[in-house]
Scaffold this motif. Structure first.
Motif, PDB file in Angstrom:
ATOM      1  N   GLU A  21     -29.660   2.024 -20.677  1.00 58.41           N
ATOM      2  CA  GLU A  21     -29.180   3.164 -21.459  1.00 58.41           C
ATOM      3  C   GLU A  21     -30.300   4.142 -21.762  1.00 58.41           C
ATOM      4  OE1 GLU A  21     -27.991   3.093 -25.865  1.00 58.41           O
ATOM      5  OE2 GLU A  21     -26.061   3.073 -24.809  1.00 58.41           O
ATOM      6  N   ALA A  22     -31.519   3.629 -21.903  1.00 55.95           N
ATOM      7  CA  ALA A  22     -32.651   4.484 -22.254  1.00 55.95           C
ATOM      8  C   ALA A  22     -33.942   3.854 -21.769  1.00 55.95           C
ATOM      9  CB  ALA A  22     -32.711   4.685 -23.766  1.00 55.95           C
ATOM     10  N   CYS A  23     -34.980   4.683 -21.711  1.00 54.68           N
ATOM     11  CA  CYS A  23     -36.320   4.211 -21.382  1.00 54.68           C
ATOM     12  C   CYS A  23     -37.212   4.382 -22.607  1.00 54.68           C
ATOM     13  CB  CYS A  23     -36.904   5.006 -20.214  1.00 54.68           C
ATOM     14  SG  CYS A  23     -36.050   4.755 -18.648  1.00 54.68           S
ATOM     15  N   ILE A  24     -37.935   3.338 -22.948  1.00 57.21           N
ATOM     16  CA  ILE A  24     -38.828   3.416 -24.106  1.00 57.21           C
ATOM     17  C   ILE A  24     -40.263   3.167 -23.662  1.00 57.21           C
ATOM     18  CG2 ILE A  24     -37.063   2.703 -25.750  1.00 57.21           C
ATOM     19  CD1 ILE A  24     -38.347  -0.106 -25.707  1.00 57.21           C
ATOM     20  N   SER A  25     -41.195   3.756 -24.397  1.00 55.53           N
ATOM     21  CA  SER A  25     -42.607   3.560 -24.066  1.00 55.53           C
ATOM     22  C   SER A  25     -43.425   3.473 -25.348  1.00 55.53           C
ATOM     23  CB  SER A  25     -43.120   4.707 -23.181  1.00 55.53           C
ATOM     24  OG  SER A  25     -42.963   5.961 -23.844  1.00 55.53           O
ATOM     25  N   ILE A  26     -44.596   2.889 -25.230  1.00 52.92           N
ATOM     26  CA  ILE A  26     -45.518   2.741 -26.349  1.00 52.92           C
ATOM     27  C   ILE A  26     -46.485   3.925 -26.315  1.00 52.92           C
ATOM     28  CG2 ILE A  26     -47.313   1.297 -27.378  1.00 52.92           C
ATOM     29  CD1 ILE A  26     -46.000  -1.091 -25.886  1.00 52.92           C
ATOM     30  N   PRO A  27     -46.628   4.685 -27.403  1.00 50.31           N
ATOM     31  CA  PRO A  27     -47.595   5.788 -27.405  1.00 50.31           C
ATOM     32  C   PRO A  27     -49.015   5.256 -27.170  1.00 50.31           C
ATOM     33  CG  PRO A  27     -46.147   5.895 -29.325  1.00 50.31           C
ATOM     34  CD  PRO A  27     -45.920   4.565 -28.687  1.00 50.31           C
ATOM     35  N   MET A  28     -49.769   5.937 -26.328  1.00 51.71           N
ATOM     36  CA  MET A  28     -51.146   5.519 -26.033  1.00 51.71           C
ATOM     37  C   MET A  28     -52.078   6.711 -26.136  1.00 51.71           C
ATOM     38  SD  MET A  28     -50.608   2.791 -22.951  1.00 51.71           S
ATOM     39  CE  MET A  28     -49.104   1.790 -22.911  1.00 51.71           C
ATOM     40  N   PHE A  29     -53.321   6.427 -26.514  1.00 48.79           N
ATOM     41  CA  PHE A  29     -54.244   7.508 -26.826  1.00 48.79           C
ATOM     42  C   PHE A  29     -55.616   7.318 -26.193  1.00 48.79           C
ATOM     43  CE2 PHE A  29     -51.273   6.569 -30.245  1.00 48.79           C
ATOM     44  CZ  PHE A  29     -50.592   7.776 -30.347  1.00 48.79           C
ATOM     45  N   GLY A  30     -55.690   6.454 -25.182  1.00 48.62           N
ATOM     46  CA  GLY A  30     -56.974   6.193 -24.543  1.00 48.62           C
ATOM     47  C   GLY A  30     -57.034   6.756 -23.137  1.00 48.62           C
ATOM     48  N   MET A  31     -58.198   6.627 -22.526  1.00 46.50           N
ATOM     49  CA  MET A  31     -58.363   7.047 -21.140  1.00 46.50           C
ATOM     50  C   MET A  31     -57.519   6.181 -20.205  1.00 46.50           C
ATOM     51  SD  MET A  31     -60.379   9.642 -21.247  1.00 46.50           S
ATOM     52  CE  MET A  31     -60.922   9.807 -19.552  1.00 46.50           C
ATOM     53  N   ILE A  32     -57.327   4.917 -20.573  1.00 44.74           N
ATOM     54  CA  ILE A  32     -56.499   4.008 -19.799  1.00 44.74           C
ATOM     55  C   ILE A  32     -55.134   3.919 -20.488  1.00 44.74           C
ATOM     56  CG2 ILE A  32     -56.289   1.695 -18.823  1.00 44.74           C
ATOM     57  CD1 ILE A  32     -58.695   3.340 -17.849  1.00 44.74           C
ATOM     58  N   GLU A  33     -54.106   4.426 -19.819  1.00 45.35           N
ATOM     59  CA  GLU A  33     -52.775   4.475 -20.422  1.00 45.35           C
ATOM     60  C   GLU A  33     -51.895   3.343 -19.903  1.00 45.35           C
ATOM     61  OE1 GLU A  33     -51.411   8.708 -21.593  1.00 45.35           O
ATOM     62  OE2 GLU A  33     -52.184   8.875 -19.551  1.00 45.35           O
ATOM     63  N   SER A  34     -52.358   2.129 -20.128  1.00 41.23           N
ATOM     64  CA  SER A  34     -51.557   0.980 -19.720  1.00 41.23           C
ATOM     65  C   SER A  34     -51.951  -0.233 -20.545  1.00 41.23           C
ATOM     66  CB  SER A  34     -51.746   0.682 -18.226  1.00 41.23           C
ATOM     67  OG  SER A  34     -53.064   0.227 -17.968  1.00 41.23           O
ATOM     68  N   LEU A  35     -50.998  -1.149 -20.665  1.00 43.81           N
ATOM     69  CA  LEU A  35     -51.223  -2.416 -21.358  1.00 43.81           C
ATOM     70  C   LEU A  35     -50.712  -3.535 -20.460  1.00 43.81           C
ATOM     71  CD1 LEU A  35     -49.861  -1.424 -24.879  1.00 43.81           C
ATOM     72  CD2 LEU A  35     -52.264  -1.843 -24.332  1.00 43.81           C
ATOM     73  N   ASN A  36     -51.299  -4.720 -20.591  1.00 46.14           N
ATOM     74  CA  ASN A  36     -50.770  -5.816 -19.795  1.00 46.14           C
ATOM     75  C   ASN A  36     -49.435  -6.290 -20.369  1.00 46.14           C
ATOM     76  OD1 ASN A  36     -51.280  -7.710 -21.892  1.00 46.14           O
ATOM     77  ND2 ASN A  36     -53.361  -8.017 -21.156  1.00 46.14           N
ATOM     78  N   LEU A  37     -48.726  -7.094 -19.587  1.00 43.52           N
ATOM     79  CA  LEU A  37     -47.372  -7.515 -19.946  1.00 43.52           C
ATOM     80  C   LEU A  37     -47.339  -8.295 -21.253  1.00 43.52           C
ATOM     81  CD1 LEU A  37     -44.388  -7.713 -19.226  1.00 43.52           C
ATOM     82  CD2 LEU A  37     -44.936  -9.656 -17.740  1.00 43.52           C
ATOM     83  N   TRP A  80     -35.861  -4.833 -21.099  1.00 51.16           N
ATOM     84  CA  TRP A  80     -36.396  -5.120 -19.773  1.00 51.16           C
ATOM     85  C   TRP A  80     -37.887  -4.801 -19.674  1.00 51.16           C
ATOM     86  CZ3 TRP A  80     -33.786  -6.279 -14.939  1.00 51.16           C
ATOM     87  CH2 TRP A  80     -32.442  -6.590 -15.097  1.00 51.16           C
ATOM     88  N   PHE A  81     -38.629  -5.714 -19.042  1.00 58.27           N
ATOM     89  CA  PHE A  81     -40.047  -5.509 -18.741  1.00 58.27           C
ATOM     90  C   PHE A  81     -40.242  -5.696 -17.238  1.00 58.27           C
ATOM     91  CE2 PHE A  81     -39.936  -6.844 -23.142  1.00 58.27           C
ATOM     92  CZ  PHE A  81     -40.840  -5.991 -23.761  1.00 58.27           C
ATOM     93  N   GLY A  82     -41.030  -4.806 -16.626  1.00 53.56           N
ATOM     94  CA  GLY A  82     -41.154  -4.815 -15.179  1.00 53.56           C
ATOM     95  C   GLY A  82     -42.334  -5.594 -14.641  1.00 53.56           C
ATOM     96  N   ASN A  83     -42.420  -5.579 -13.326  1.00 53.61           N
ATOM     97  CA  ASN A  83     -43.519  -6.208 -12.601  1.00 53.61           C
ATOM     98  C   ASN A  83     -44.855  -5.602 -13.034  1.00 53.61           C
ATOM     99  OD1 ASN A  83     -45.404  -5.818 -10.040  1.00 53.61           O
ATOM    100  ND2 ASN A  83     -44.261  -7.727  -9.738  1.00 53.61           N
ATOM    101  N   GLU A  84     -45.902  -6.427 -13.102  1.00 47.82           N
ATOM    102  CA  GLU A  84     -47.202  -5.984 -13.602  1.00 47.82           C
ATOM    103  C   GLU A  84     -47.781  -4.815 -12.808  1.00 47.82           C
ATOM    104  OE1 GLU A  84     -47.130 -10.532 -14.184  1.00 47.82           O
ATOM    105  OE2 GLU A  84     -46.168  -9.020 -12.935  1.00 47.82           O
ATOM    106  N   ALA A  85     -47.517  -4.771 -11.510  1.00 45.61           N
ATOM    107  CA  ALA A  85     -48.073  -3.714 -10.658  1.00 45.61           C
ATOM    108  C   ALA A  85     -47.090  -2.574 -10.418  1.00 45.61           C
ATOM    109  CB  ALA A  85     -48.514  -4.306  -9.319  1.00 45.61           C
ATOM    110  N   ARG A  86     -45.806  -2.897 -10.175  1.00 44.95           N
ATOM    111  CA  ARG A  86     -44.826  -1.884  -9.774  1.00 44.95           C
ATOM    112  C   ARG A  86     -43.970  -1.363 -10.919  1.00 44.95           C
ATOM    113  NH1 ARG A  86     -43.996  -6.133  -6.321  1.00 44.95           N
ATOM    114  NH2 ARG A  86     -41.949  -6.547  -7.223  1.00 44.95           N
TER     115      ARG A  86
END
Length: 216
Positions: free
Chosen positions: A157-173, A140-146
């Motif tokens: 069953e689980a939540c997964i995330s991508i490790p990030m190492f910058g000042m901005i901790e987000s990626l576009n869809l 599952w991938f969510g809404n770009e803003a929410r």
């Protein structure tokens, strides 16, 4: 385009479809929950097709998409945004998250949410997850803003995330779906190359290839 050219184009497309068939990841569905920008829908469909997932489900309460896949395949804007991947990737629309999760559960799919840390859930980084554990898997991938809704997360069953190492901790869809699907499809292809059955049973005498030979 002349009839001969059309015939040759169809023949070439069919040849390619046959060549990639063994490398597609069956029973791997990508779910987009209420995407804000139609452009992102096309881009994700392109990622899904290129990386070998099977289908795309879109929770679309606003009715942006047509219900019928054949109509979607003929939609010029979506075809352009997906670079024609919509013609080769099955897309199913749902009115609500409830409807989509119920459909997945009925068909024995296990859902995994792409989401930051959620209290009370199993939370893992992308590289820590075994994406071959379940025969039928929905990412599952969510809404770009929410992001994802509470219901989508609750039924995962689980939540997964991508490790990030910058000042901005987000990626576009488009970027996040590409990164996640690369890891998921790589794992599932490697598993299928070694085993014919679930739970590491039916080991093959010789592993099947996991990469296609470069086109000559």
């Amino acid at each position: 385009m002349a009839d001969e050219e059309k015939t040759e184009a169809k023949r070439s497309a069919r040849k390619r479809a046959n060549e990639i068939k063994a490398f597609r990841c069956k029973n791997l569905i990508v779910v987009l929950e209420e995407p804000e920008n139609p452009r992102n829908i096309g881009t994700v469909i392109r990622n899904v097709n290129a990386l070998g997932a099977e289908k795309v489900y879109v929770v679309d309460p606003r009715g942006v998409l047509a219900d019928d896949w054949q109509e979607l395949r003929a939609e010029p804007k979506l075809s352009k945004l997906s670079v024609s991947a919509i013609k080769w990737t099955f897309v199913k629309r749902f009115d609500s998250t409830e409807e989509c999760t119920s459909h997945l559960r009925k068909n024995h799919f296990v859902s995994v949410a792409t989401s930051p840390h959620v209290k009370g859930k199993t939370n893992k980084y992308l590289h820590e997850v075994d994406f071959t554990e379940h025969a039928k898997l929905a990412i599952w991938f969510g809404n770009e803003a929410r992001g994802l809704s509470d219901l989508a997360v609750d039924r995962s069953e689980a939540c997964i995330s991508i490790p990030m190492f910058g000042m901005i901790e987000s990626l576009n869809l488009a970027t996040s779906s590409g990164i996640v699907l690369y890891e998921v499809t790589k794992q599932r292809r490697e598993y299928a190359s070694r085993y014919r059955l679930r739970d590491h049973r039916g080991e093959r005498p010789e592993p099947l290839p996991t990469l296609m030979s470069p086109a000559e």
